[in-house]
Each structure stands twice: as structure tokens, then as C-alpha cells.
Design an enzyme around this catalytic site. Structure first.
Site, PDB file in Angstrom:
ATOM      1  N   ARG A 230       0.830  -1.199   0.000  1.00 29.58           N
ATOM      2  CA  ARG A 230       0.000   0.000   0.000  1.00 29.58           C
ATOM      3  C   ARG A 230       0.868   1.254   0.000  1.00 29.58           C
ATOM      4  O   ARG A 230       1.873   1.329   0.704  1.00 29.58           O
ATOM      5  CB  ARG A 230      -0.911   0.003   1.232  1.00 29.58           C
ATOM      6  CG  ARG A 230      -1.811  -1.216   1.317  1.00 29.58           C
ATOM      7  CD  ARG A 230      -2.536  -1.276   2.647  1.00 29.58           C
ATOM      8  NE  ARG A 230      -1.617  -1.372   3.771  1.00 29.58           N
ATOM      9  CZ  ARG A 230      -1.977  -1.263   5.049  1.00 29.58           C
ATOM     10  NH1 ARG A 230      -3.241  -1.068   5.348  1.00 29.58           N
ATOM     11  NH2 ARG A 230      -1.085  -1.379   6.000  1.00 29.58           N
ATOM     12  N   ASP A 270      -6.091   7.953  -8.880  1.00 31.76           N
ATOM     13  CA  ASP A 270      -4.916   7.135  -8.585  1.00 31.76           C
ATOM     14  C   ASP A 270      -4.491   6.407  -9.848  1.00 31.76           C
ATOM     15  O   ASP A 270      -5.312   5.747 -10.501  1.00 31.76           O
ATOM     16  CB  ASP A 270      -5.226   6.135  -7.472  1.00 31.76           C
ATOM     17  CG  ASP A 270      -5.538   6.819  -6.148  1.00 31.76           C
ATOM     18  OD1 ASP A 270      -5.170   7.996  -5.996  1.00 31.76           O
ATOM     19  OD2 ASP A 270      -6.146   6.175  -5.273  1.00 31.76           O
TER      20      ASP A 270
END
Length: 311
Positions: A230, A270
């Protein structure tokens, strides 16, 4: 203008990272008045959308960054702009607030437009652009998810309405935890899961591109901490300066007109490698990091877009 912010407690924000604080700071510098209320103080009362909260001013002193006046009740129709800025989870409480704010249409400008925030949450709006996204499945059924993993091998599994990197798991070819994770998630939630093919390019960063009224204004790169998949800054991702690539501009050109049409003034997408993975419309972040890296007043651009919509 009279500006209201629907957001989580302003006293708890990090003034060097929080985008809502930066938007309030810029609004104050432009001479606008500010009002803060938390989502639980939003109400429908006999035909009016009201909120109990505080007039406030801000200053760039952490811990002493917001001065709140005594609580009062306001009619939100009397404001010029209402910001929908509370963080997810995108649950029924969040969805109900968008229904209430919808009722201000034609009276106050709600940013981002709550109808489309509700109908185009982060991980669902990208489904309109399958040519830009990695292979994706949204399902609650375990056999469907297993079939997707069998096809693609290395995948990312996460809650459909999660945020900030919480509950994100990489399941590689050798992993044996899919069934257990499915039991875990479905044991406390009735929501589906989203599964995407893992993109090795994430090791070089997960790019956050900021769009203002459908136009790309810059990007930051978020690099995962060592040993992490992440890249979210909430879980230790490191922001880095980066420019917009040709692929970034291609993605923005494809999605920008829809964002502008649907009243999504401030959006953060993103991008990992060449792929669009999320379109963040609920409470996007990244303004302050981008301003520091590029020396551009992004909050000012957002307010100019809003002022333009108000004529």
C-alpha cells in the site's frame, strides 16, 4: 461568499497535510466567511436543510489552528457554497447526507455535487473506463473471486467502500488466505469486495493526480514503505515530486469531461503505471503536498473554478 464545511472535527486535522484546512485557509484569504459543522449535525427540518455548527477562522498554528465561535443553527440554503468533505466510510450515514444536501440544488452550490458523489463513489466510477483500468471484479460470491484469482494469479483484494489503504491485501500466486479473508470481510459486512490484478509498477509509486473542474493541475507520487504494497500516506507512503506523463494526460482527457459535467470540482485519481485504479470524489487529498512540490496555488485554482460556476 458564505462557505460551509461539512467535515470531520476540524480541531483534529494536520494543518500541513489536510486538504479541507487548506481550502478553508484559501477561502479566508479571499475574504469569504467560514462555517463548520460535523455530518451528525446535518438535518432536514420541515422543508429546510439545517446544520448546527460554528463560524470559524483558521491560522497556520498546529493545535491552535481553528477558532470556533459559539454553536448556532443555520439554514444551509443561505450559504453560497457547501463543501462535502467528511472522510469515508461510504456507508448509509454518508449516503443519507448526500440525499439531504441534494435538496440544496438551486439554492447553494454543493461541492462535490452530492448526487454524483453518491452514484459514482471511488471504486465504481472507474468501471465506466475499462480500457484505462486493470482487470477488475466486484463480487461477494467466493467462487467468482476465486475464478478471478485463478485467472490472474497475483491480485489485490479490498473492501469496495474502504479508504486510506485500510483492509487492502495482496494475494500472490502462492497465497492460501483468500477463503479466510472472505470469511472475515463477509462476517461483518454485507458489501461486495473488489479484486484487481496486481500491478508490479506500484513499487515505483502510486500517482495521485489532482483534477480541478476536469482539468489536470499536477500530481504527486506516493511510494510504499519498505515491505508494504500500500502506498497511501495514511499507512506510511512517502510523497515525492513527479510530473504528469503522456499516459496521465491521456487518462485525464478521457475522464475530465465527465467529472466536469457531473459537478466534481476537486478530484484525485490514482494511477499505477499505465492504469487508472480509483477516481476519488468523496474527500480527496493531496493539495498541500502538490503545492509544496510544484509551487502552485492549487486551492486557489479550486476556488476560481467554484467562483466561475457561481458566475
Amino acid at each position: 461568499m458564505k462557505i460551509a464545511f461539512q467535515m470531520d472535527p476540524i480541531g483534529d486535522v494536520n494543518i500541513n497535510a489536510d486538504s479541507s484546512f487548506r481550502l478553508a485557509e484559501e477561502a479566508q484569504a479571499r475574504g469569504h466567511s467560514l462555517f463548520f459543522y460535523s455530518p451528525d449535525k446535518l438535518a432536514y427540518q420541515e422543508g429546510h436543510i439545517t446544520a448546527r455548527g460554528h463560524d470559524f477562522t483558521v491560522r497556520r498554528v498546529q493545535g491552535d489552528h481553528a477558532e470556533l465561535a459559539p454553536e448556532r443553527e443555520v439554514n444551509l440554503a443561505e450559504f453560497d457554497v457547501v463543501w462535502l468533505r467528511q472522510d469515508p466510510p461510504f456507508d448509509m450515514h454518508y449516503i443519507t447526507s448526500t440525499h439531504l444536501l441534494d435538496r440544496l440544488k438551486g439554492q447553494a452550490l454543493v461541492v462535490n455535487d452530492p448526487f454524483w458523489v453518491r452514484n459514482y463513489p471511488e471504486k465504481l466510477m472507474v468501471l465506466d473506463f475499462p480500457d484505462l483500468t486493470p482487470p477488475t471484479t466486484i463480487a461477494r460470491d467466493l467462487d467468482t473471486i476465486k475464478a478471478f484469482k485463478a485467472k490472474h494469479g497475483d491480485v489485490i483484494l479490498k473492501p469496495l467502500y474502504g479508504n486510506g489503504g485500510a483492509g487492502v491485501f495482496r494475494l500472490d500466486v502462492q497465497d492460501r488466505n483468500l477463503t479466510s479473508l472472505h470469511e472475515l470481510f463477509t462476517g461483518f459486512s454485507r458489501e461486495p469486495l473488489i479484486v484487481q490484478k496486481f500491478l508490479p509498477a506500484v513499487s515505483k509509486g502510486d500517482k495521485r493526480v489532482i483534477l480541478v473542474d476536469g482539468e489536470a493541475v499536477g500530481a504527486i507520487n506516493r511510494v510504499p514503505a519498505k515491505g508494504e504494497t500500500r502506498s497511501n500516506m495514511h499507512v506510511g507512503g512517502r510523497p515525492e515530486k513527479i510530473g504528469l506523463s503522456e499516459r496521465d494526460l491521456e487518462i485525464c482527457a478521457a475522464i475530465g469531461p465527465l467529472l466536469k459535467e457531473k459537478g466534481q470540482v476537486f478530484v484525485g485519481i490514482d494511477v499505477i503505471g499505465d492504469y487508472l485504479t480509483e477516481i476519488n470524489v468523496t474527500s480527496p487529498t493531496g493539495i498541500q503536498e502538490l503545492e509544496r512540490f510544484d509551487g502552485v496555488n492549487i486551492a486557489g485554482k479550486i476556488w476560481e473554478a467554484i467562483e466561475g460556476r457561481l458566475g
